[in-house]
Design a protein around this motif. Structure first.
Motif, PDB file in Angstrom:
ATOM      1  N   ILE A  76       0.853  -1.194   0.000  1.00 21.65           N
ATOM      2  CA  ILE A  76       0.000   0.000   0.000  1.00 21.65           C
ATOM      3  C   ILE A  76       0.881   1.232   0.000  1.00 21.65           C
ATOM      4  N   LYS A  77       0.790   2.002  -1.078  1.00 18.01           N
ATOM      5  CA  LYS A  77       1.579   3.228  -1.149  1.00 18.01           C
ATOM      6  C   LYS A  77       0.724   4.385  -0.669  1.00 18.01           C
ATOM      7  N   TYR A  78       1.235   5.040   0.371  1.00 18.29           N
ATOM      8  CA  TYR A  78       0.502   6.143   0.997  1.00 18.29           C
ATOM      9  C   TYR A  78       1.164   7.441   0.532  1.00 18.29           C
ATOM     10  N   GLY A  79       0.527   8.115  -0.392  1.00 24.12           N
ATOM     11  CA  GLY A  79       1.109   9.330  -0.981  1.00 24.12           C
ATOM     12  C   GLY A  79       1.030  10.516  -0.027  1.00 24.12           C
ATOM     13  N   GLY A  80       2.001  11.409  -0.130  1.00 24.22           N
ATOM     14  CA  GLY A  80       2.031  12.595   0.718  1.00 24.22           C
ATOM     15  C   GLY A  80       0.778  13.438   0.555  1.00 24.22           C
ATOM     16  N   ASN A  81       0.212  13.445  -0.642  1.00 20.35           N
ATOM     17  CA  ASN A  81      -0.994  14.234  -0.884  1.00 20.35           C
ATOM     18  C   ASN A  81      -2.232  13.626  -0.236  1.00 20.35           C
ATOM     19  N   ALA A  82      -2.137  12.326   0.080  1.00 18.61           N
ATOM     20  CA  ALA A  82      -3.283  11.675   0.732  1.00 18.61           C
ATOM     21  C   ALA A  82      -3.210  11.814   2.254  1.00 18.61           C
ATOM     22  N   ALA A 113       8.139   7.251  -4.625  1.00 14.60           N
ATOM     23  CA  ALA A 113       7.573   6.199  -3.772  1.00 14.60           C
ATOM     24  C   ALA A 113       6.704   5.208  -4.559  1.00 14.60           C
ATOM     25  N   ASP A 114       6.082   5.681  -5.642  1.00 16.28           N
ATOM     26  CA  ASP A 114       5.267   4.762  -6.458  1.00 16.28           C
ATOM     27  C   ASP A 114       6.160   3.658  -7.038  1.00 16.28           C
ATOM     28  N   LEU A 115       7.346   4.059  -7.499  1.00 18.34           N
ATOM     29  CA  LEU A 115       8.246   3.090  -8.132  1.00 18.34           C
ATOM     30  C   LEU A 115       8.729   2.055  -7.121  1.00 18.34           C
ATOM     31  N   LEU A 122      -2.239   2.230  -4.743  1.00 18.62           N
ATOM     32  CA  LEU A 122      -1.551   3.524  -4.728  1.00 18.62           C
ATOM     33  C   LEU A 122      -2.566   4.577  -4.310  1.00 18.62           C
ATOM     34  N   LEU A 123      -2.427   5.061  -3.071  1.00 17.05           N
ATOM     35  CA  LEU A 123      -3.384   6.057  -2.543  1.00 17.05           C
ATOM     36  C   LEU A 123      -2.928   7.461  -2.896  1.00 17.05           C
ATOM     37  N   THR A 124      -3.798   8.234  -3.507  1.00 17.50           N
ATOM     38  CA  THR A 124      -3.413   9.573  -3.913  1.00 17.50           C
ATOM     39  C   THR A 124      -4.542  10.574  -3.675  1.00 17.50           C
ATOM     40  N   ASN A 125      -4.454  11.722  -4.320  1.00 15.35           N
ATOM     41  CA  ASN A 125      -5.439  12.786  -4.060  1.00 15.35           C
ATOM     42  C   ASN A 125      -6.354  13.040  -5.254  1.00 15.35           C
ATOM     43  N   THR A 126      -6.552  12.004  -6.084  1.00 14.87           N
ATOM     44  CA  THR A 126      -7.570  12.121  -7.132  1.00 14.87           C
ATOM     45  C   THR A 126      -8.438  10.867  -7.049  1.00 14.87           C
ATOM     46  N   ALA A 127      -9.583  10.938  -7.732  1.00  9.79           N
ATOM     47  CA  ALA A 127     -10.516   9.809  -7.684  1.00  9.79           C
ATOM     48  C   ALA A 127      -9.892   8.547  -8.287  1.00  9.79           C
ATOM     49  N   GLY A 128      -8.858   8.710  -9.104  1.00 13.36           N
ATOM     50  CA  GLY A 128      -8.215   7.596  -9.819  1.00 13.36           C
ATOM     51  C   GLY A 128      -7.607   8.192 -11.075  1.00 13.36           C
ATOM     52  N   VAL A 129      -7.538   7.404 -12.149  1.00 18.61           N
ATOM     53  CA  VAL A 129      -7.064   7.966 -13.424  1.00 18.61           C
ATOM     54  C   VAL A 129      -8.262   8.618 -14.116  1.00 18.61           C
ATOM     55  N   LEU A 130      -8.108   9.886 -14.469  1.00 20.83           N
ATOM     56  CA  LEU A 130      -9.175  10.599 -15.175  1.00 20.83           C
ATOM     57  C   LEU A 130      -8.869  10.573 -16.670  1.00 20.83           C
ATOM     58  N   GLY A 131      -9.908  10.348 -17.477  1.00 18.09           N
ATOM     59  CA  GLY A 131      -9.749  10.307 -18.928  1.00 18.09           C
ATOM     60  C   GLY A 131      -9.766  11.712 -19.524  1.00 18.09           C
ATOM     61  N   GLY A 137      -1.116  13.562 -23.472  1.00 18.04           N
ATOM     62  CA  GLY A 137      -0.906  14.498 -22.351  1.00 18.04           C
ATOM     63  C   GLY A 137      -2.034  14.468 -21.325  1.00 18.04           C
ATOM     64  N   VAL A 138      -2.934  13.500 -21.441  1.00 17.85           N
ATOM     65  CA  VAL A 138      -4.037  13.399 -20.466  1.00 17.85           C
ATOM     66  C   VAL A 138      -3.493  12.853 -19.140  1.00 17.85           C
ATOM     67  N   ILE A 139      -2.553  11.899 -19.256  1.00 14.79           N
ATOM     68  CA  ILE A 139      -1.850  11.433 -18.057  1.00 14.79           C
ATOM     69  C   ILE A 139      -0.500  12.136 -18.051  1.00 14.79           C
ATOM     70  N   GLY A 198       2.627  13.702 -11.786  1.00 11.88           N
ATOM     71  CA  GLY A 198       2.702  12.656 -10.765  1.00 11.88           C
ATOM     72  C   GLY A 198       1.930  11.394 -11.118  1.00 11.88           C
ATOM     73  N   MET A 199       1.017  11.473 -12.098  1.00 15.35           N
ATOM     74  CA  MET A 199       0.267  10.266 -12.476  1.00 15.35           C
ATOM     75  C   MET A 199       1.115   9.341 -13.364  1.00 15.35           C
ATOM     76  N   LEU A 200       2.169   9.903 -13.989  1.00 15.43           N
ATOM     77  CA  LEU A 200       3.008   9.084 -14.888  1.00 15.43           C
ATOM     78  C   LEU A 200       3.690   7.922 -14.144  1.00 15.43           C
TER      79      LEU A 200
HETATM   80  N1  LIG Z   1      -5.068  11.655 -16.038  1.00 11.70           N
HETATM   81  C1  LIG Z   1      -4.909  12.004 -14.753  1.00 11.70           C
HETATM   82  N2  LIG Z   1      -5.804  11.595 -13.823  1.00 11.70           N
HETATM   83  C2  LIG Z   1      -5.683  11.941 -12.525  1.00 11.70           C
HETATM   84  N3  LIG Z   1      -4.647  12.706 -12.043  1.00 11.70           N
HETATM   85  C3  LIG Z   1      -3.714  13.133 -12.920  1.00 11.70           C
HETATM   86  C4  LIG Z   1      -3.788  12.795 -14.300  1.00 11.70           C
HETATM   87  N4  LIG Z   1      -2.714  13.337 -14.916  1.00 11.70           N
HETATM   88  C5  LIG Z   1      -2.020  13.986 -13.992  1.00 11.70           C
HETATM   89  N5  LIG Z   1      -2.585  13.870 -12.781  1.00 11.70           N
HETATM   90  C6  LIG Z   1      -2.044  14.485 -11.562  1.00 11.70           C
HETATM   91  O1  LIG Z   1      -1.390  13.506 -10.781  1.00 11.70           O
HETATM   92  C7  LIG Z   1      -1.538  13.871  -9.412  1.00 11.70           C
HETATM   93  C8  LIG Z   1      -1.223  12.697  -8.500  1.00 11.70           C
HETATM   94  O2  LIG Z   1       0.187  12.533  -8.415  1.00 11.70           O
HETATM   95  P1  LIG Z   1       1.039  13.126  -7.186  1.00 11.70           P
HETATM   96  O3  LIG Z   1       0.708  14.558  -7.009  1.00 11.70           O
HETATM   97  O4  LIG Z   1       2.456  12.750  -7.402  1.00 11.70           O
HETATM   98  O5  LIG Z   1       0.393  12.345  -5.973  1.00 11.70           O
HETATM   99  P2  LIG Z   1       1.015  11.542  -4.729  1.00 11.70           P
HETATM  100  O6  LIG Z   1       1.649  12.548  -3.842  1.00 11.70           O
HETATM  101  O7  LIG Z   1      -0.182  10.895  -4.137  1.00 11.70           O
HETATM  102  O8  LIG Z   1       1.998  10.532  -5.283  1.00 11.70           O
HETATM  103  C9  LIG Z   1      -2.957  14.360  -9.362  1.00 11.70           C
HETATM  104  O9  LIG Z   1      -3.229  15.182  -8.252  1.00 11.70           O
HETATM  105  C10 LIG Z   1      -3.112  15.122 -10.673  1.00 11.70           C
HETATM  106  O10 LIG Z   1      -2.751  16.466 -10.498  1.00 11.70           O
END
Ligand SMILES: Nc1ncnc2c1ncn2[C@@H]1O[C@H](COP(=O)(O)OP(=O)(O)O)[C@@H](O)[C@H]1O
Ligand SMILES: CC(=O)N[C@@H](CCC(=O)OP(=O)(O)O)C(=O)O
Length: 292
Positions: A27-33, A193-195, A211-220, A241-243, A246-248
């Protein structure tokens, strides 16, 4: 007296508890979470409950915002390329202090306060996380000149010695790991930390990587949550460029983990109370499932 709906939840959890006995969850606990005290408490209780019902949770934590705050107090701006912090020697020292010290011990303390037996480690303990300097390739459209970008003491994982983690798991302890690696040359590396979570999940043949973060998940492209996404779709979204940012590293390590045999990888909204238990113990998962 528990209500019949809470009994219903327990009954819903039962088959998952049986199925996941003895299984490992990274379980990865992200700083943003790690934002709100109630959410942090909820996270710690989820981890303790998993351990008590016979699962082996392994926590890998981030702390990007916490590092950024200390850097700005000493007058240093944070700079990121493809979600990776540009890390000079002074930044590396701050990263090690914040991740290995403050953040790691805060999580250990939280889990212990809720009845768990957490042990904090960095990748240096037990020579656990071996690393080398990350060769970061320019992404088309980023406007960066060279093919390989030098961002300083940033590492990628070359190997994980999970002996210590297995020992702790077997002894009822909960490992809490800061993403610091060591090179063959003795250098210290700052690793996303994700890696680390992805590599550790692969090494441990984990049942799930969360991977716990601060978005609902991957947004399209339409900004909507994608319930599941595969490798080809991820590459399309990256090229468009949609992803980005930090989502990469999240989608890349999730894909690598499932390709290496991890049961499933999920990008989960850490702002939802008890996101971990909702993902592990209920029929409706939360966030995005990444599949091969
Ligand atoms: N397609 C996408 N869907 C959701 N989030 C995205 C996307 N592309 C980029 N992001 C960004 O990635 C961020 C999450 O990565 P990051 O800030 O590194 O979080 P964490 O600290 O949890 O690792 C989101 O808050 C958002 O700004
Ligand atoms: C190379 C690199 O970027 N390392 C990260 C390590 C912490 C981390 O990954 O924190 P989050 O999960 O909270 O983003 C950093 O310095 O911010």
């Amino acid at each position: 007296m528990p209500s019949s709906s809470s009994v219903g939840l327990l009954i819903e959890a039962l088959p998952y508890i049986r199925k996941f006995q003895g299984k490992t969850f990274v379980i990865k606990y992200g700083g943003n979470a790690m934002v709100d005290p109630a959410l942090k408490d909820g996270f710690a209780r989820d981890i303790v409950l998993m351990k008590l019902v016979g699962m082996n949770p392994v926590v890998v934590h981030g702390g990007g915002p916490q590092i950024g705050r200390l850097l700005s107090r000493i007058g240093k701006e944070s700079q990121f390329v493809q979600g990776m912090r540009v890390t000079d020697q002074e930044t590396m020292d701050v990263v090690e202090m914040v991740l290995g010290g403050l953040v790691n011990k805060e999580i250990v303390h939280l889990i212990n306060r809720h009845g768990g037996k957490a042990v904090g480690l960095s990748g240096k303990d037990g020579a656990m996380i071996k690393a080398r300097k990350l060769a970061l390739h320019a992404v088309p459209g980023e406007g960066l000149p060279s093919e390989i970008i030098d961002i300083g003491h940033v590492g990628e994982v070359t190997g994980i010695n999970a002996e210590l983690v297995s020992l702790l798991d077997g002894g009822d302890f909960i490992p809490v790991i800061a993403p610091i690696g060591i090179g063959d040359d003795g250098a210290t590396y700052n690793i996303n930390a994700d890696l680390v979570a992805g590599s550790l999940a692969a090494t441990l043949s984990a049942e799930k990587l969360l991977l716990l973060t601060n978005t609902a998940g991957v947004l399209g492209a339409d900004g909507q949550l994608m319930a599941r996404v595969d490798a080809a779709h991820v590459e399309r979204l990256v090229a468009e460029g949609v992803i980005h940012g930090g989502m990469l590293p999240k989608v890349r390590c999730a894909l690598d983990a499932v390709a290496a045999g991890v049961g499933s990888a999920h990008i989960v909204d850490g702002r939802v109370a008890h996101a971990v238990l909702l993902e592990v113990l209920t029929d409706d998962g939360v966030g995005t499932l990444i599949h091969a």
